[in-house]
Write a protein that holds these residues in place. Sequence first.
Motif, PDB file in Angstrom:
ATOM      1  N   THR A  20       0.826  -1.204   0.000  1.00 30.84           N
ATOM      2  CA  THR A  20       0.000   0.000   0.000  1.00 30.84           C
ATOM      3  C   THR A  20       0.863   1.258   0.000  1.00 30.84           C
ATOM      4  O   THR A  20       0.573   2.227  -0.720  1.00 30.84           O
ATOM      5  CB  THR A  20      -0.933  -0.001   1.227  1.00 30.84           C
ATOM      6  OG1 THR A  20      -1.740  -1.182   1.205  1.00 30.84           O
ATOM      7  CG2 THR A  20      -1.828   1.217   1.232  1.00 30.84           C
ATOM      8  N   GLY A  23       2.178   1.804  -3.383  1.00 33.54           N
ATOM      9  CA  GLY A  23       1.135   2.314  -4.264  1.00 33.54           C
ATOM     10  C   GLY A  23       0.868   3.788  -4.047  1.00 33.54           C
ATOM     11  O   GLY A  23       0.706   4.556  -5.007  1.00 33.54           O
ATOM     12  N   LEU A  24       0.816   4.209  -2.798  1.00 35.33           N
ATOM     13  CA  LEU A  24       0.628   5.633  -2.503  1.00 35.33           C
ATOM     14  C   LEU A  24       1.759   6.474  -3.082  1.00 35.33           C
ATOM     15  O   LEU A  24       1.528   7.537  -3.677  1.00 35.33           O
ATOM     16  CB  LEU A  24       0.538   5.840  -0.995  1.00 35.33           C
ATOM     17  CG  LEU A  24      -0.794   5.505  -0.329  1.00 35.33           C
ATOM     18  CD1 LEU A  24      -0.643   5.501   1.188  1.00 35.33           C
ATOM     19  CD2 LEU A  24      -1.876   6.494  -0.755  1.00 35.33           C
ATOM     20  N   TRP A  27       1.439   6.638  -7.001  1.00 38.17           N
ATOM     21  CA  TRP A  27       0.372   7.501  -7.497  1.00 38.17           C
ATOM     22  C   TRP A  27       0.566   8.955  -7.095  1.00 38.17           C
ATOM     23  O   TRP A  27       0.086   9.864  -7.793  1.00 38.17           O
ATOM     24  CB  TRP A  27      -0.972   6.996  -6.981  1.00 38.17           C
ATOM     25  CG  TRP A  27      -1.466   5.814  -7.744  1.00 38.17           C
ATOM     26  CD1 TRP A  27      -1.360   4.492  -7.393  1.00 38.17           C
ATOM     27  CD2 TRP A  27      -2.135   5.822  -9.009  1.00 38.17           C
ATOM     28  NE1 TRP A  27      -1.913   3.683  -8.359  1.00 38.17           N
ATOM     29  CE2 TRP A  27      -2.402   4.470  -9.362  1.00 38.17           C
ATOM     30  CE3 TRP A  27      -2.535   6.829  -9.877  1.00 38.17           C
ATOM     31  CZ2 TRP A  27      -3.053   4.115 -10.540  1.00 38.17           C
ATOM     32  CZ3 TRP A  27      -3.183   6.484 -11.051  1.00 38.17           C
ATOM     33  CH2 TRP A  27      -3.440   5.147 -11.381  1.00 38.17           C
ATOM     34  N   ALA A 144      -6.324  -2.278  -1.763  1.00 38.76           N
ATOM     35  CA  ALA A 144      -5.382  -1.234  -1.365  1.00 38.76           C
ATOM     36  C   ALA A 144      -4.925  -0.421  -2.561  1.00 38.76           C
ATOM     37  O   ALA A 144      -4.857   0.814  -2.509  1.00 38.76           O
ATOM     38  CB  ALA A 144      -4.183  -1.858  -0.659  1.00 38.76           C
ATOM     39  N   THR A 148      -5.701   3.582  -3.147  1.00 34.32           N
ATOM     40  CA  THR A 148      -4.657   4.602  -3.293  1.00 34.32           C
ATOM     41  C   THR A 148      -4.911   5.508  -4.488  1.00 34.32           C
ATOM     42  O   THR A 148      -4.500   6.672  -4.482  1.00 34.32           O
ATOM     43  CB  THR A 148      -3.268   3.951  -3.440  1.00 34.32           C
ATOM     44  OG1 THR A 148      -3.249   3.094  -4.588  1.00 34.32           O
ATOM     45  CG2 THR A 148      -2.894   3.174  -2.207  1.00 34.32           C
ATOM     46  N   THR A 149      -5.572   4.997  -5.525  1.00 26.77           N
ATOM     47  CA  THR A 149      -5.866   5.858  -6.679  1.00 26.77           C
ATOM     48  C   THR A 149      -6.819   6.980  -6.298  1.00 26.77           C
ATOM     49  O   THR A 149      -6.824   8.037  -6.943  1.00 26.77           O
ATOM     50  CB  THR A 149      -6.464   5.051  -7.840  1.00 26.77           C
ATOM     51  OG1 THR A 149      -7.738   4.522  -7.454  1.00 26.77           O
ATOM     52  CG2 THR A 149      -5.558   3.910  -8.238  1.00 26.77           C
ATOM     53  N   ALA A 152      -4.430   9.004  -2.916  1.00 26.77           N
ATOM     54  CA  ALA A 152      -3.191   9.727  -3.203  1.00 26.77           C
ATOM     55  C   ALA A 152      -3.435  11.139  -3.741  1.00 26.77           C
ATOM     56  O   ALA A 152      -2.856  12.106  -3.229  1.00 26.77           O
ATOM     57  CB  ALA A 152      -2.318   8.919  -4.167  1.00 26.77           C
ATOM     58  N   THR A 172       6.989  11.548  -0.119  1.00 29.71           N
ATOM     59  CA  THR A 172       6.833  10.416  -1.036  1.00 29.71           C
ATOM     60  C   THR A 172       8.004   9.451  -0.891  1.00 29.71           C
ATOM     61  O   THR A 172       7.834   8.224  -0.928  1.00 29.71           O
ATOM     62  CB  THR A 172       6.732  10.919  -2.488  1.00 29.71           C
ATOM     63  OG1 THR A 172       5.657  11.850  -2.591  1.00 29.71           O
ATOM     64  CG2 THR A 172       6.496   9.771  -3.451  1.00 29.71           C
TER      65      THR A 172
END
Length: 402
Positions: A20, A23-24, A27, A144, A148-149, A152, A172
């Motif tokens: 996760t 992914g954050l 994005w 997850a 995040t899409t 984020a 980030t």
Amino acid sequence: MSTATVLRDPAFARLWAGTTASGLATWALPFVLALAVLDRGLTATGLGIVLAARTAGFLVAVPFGGVLADRYSRRAVVLWAGLAAALATPAIALGLGRSILLMSVAAAVAGAGQGACRPAFQALTAEVVDEAGRQRANAAITLAVRATTLAAPAATALLATVLDTWALLTGTGLLWLVAALLPPRGRRPAPAAAPVALLGEFAEGVREARRHPWFLAGLAALTAVVFTGYSVTGVALPLISRDRYGTEAVLAAALTAYTAGALAGALLMARWRPRSQGWAALAGLALYGCAPLSLLLPVHPVLVAGAYLLAGLGIELFNVPWFTATQREVEPRLLARVSSLDFLLSYGLAPVGLAVLAPAMESFGAAPVLAVCALVCFLAPAAAALTPTARHFRRQSGPAGC
């Protein structure tokens, strides 16, 4: 067992949290850089160059990361790839307003870290979770990713009210640090260290993929859908939202509906195990054809949003059993290489699709291109379903469990 039950396993919870975080970070970066454009710290051309460098780094690292994750500890590959991205992301901030070259090199390294992590995370899931729980585990990871899409961009916009671009890029990088350090060790003993012959060992993964006709057929269908449907709607949807409907609200509604559909699909696949798993997955993939089809005619905006809802639902009806079957059927020592082939062809060709289909729409018009892309999205999964082993996503075509 529900998705929440899977997350009670400490090892998988750590893996899920690390995935996760990655992914954050993945994005968030484009949105942070877009804010830099708005603040005039970066030009639009510079933004394109930096993001292209990140994509190039991703594509180069995916096969290399797959080989390394099979030859060495998958946990170690996640660690070093995540650390590379964690260090490179603040370096992007150092080049902001000073050097596009520095930003591009740092973005390429960050993209390489992302690319190396993907097959390693996929293979590590198979080590951490027993076969009986993998479908739920993959559904939890997909939830997850989809969350995040949504989170984020919103989180980035909110934090931008109190932090500058440099601080956001540093944050980030910290997310990548979490992704590097948090995942657990896998159960597989690390293979003995030996010199890596990248091309030869990646070719071994390709040979393993060829042993599974259902995998080749499914990957061909997925690649066709991403290359045509995903790419053309990425180009056409903003234009049609503006020119046909006179508002960006249709664009926002369609993208939100797509994510909502994907979340619903992941929740459904956490519990549903169809008898003909492969056919159900390919039918879900074919639903993506609804997206370009909805843009073909001047329908009500609600129908456009509904079509994107179905597309999002269908893509996760495909993704979750696809990942689960790959983890089950592929020889464990070659799993990361086969997964890297998957990511390289399916998602790696998406930028090529954007580059090809945008001029095609200018030359032939939107309607013919949308019609062809919708047709491909419907027919490619149907053709893949004709492969004898595709019905159950198994090397042997005998019935699978309920």
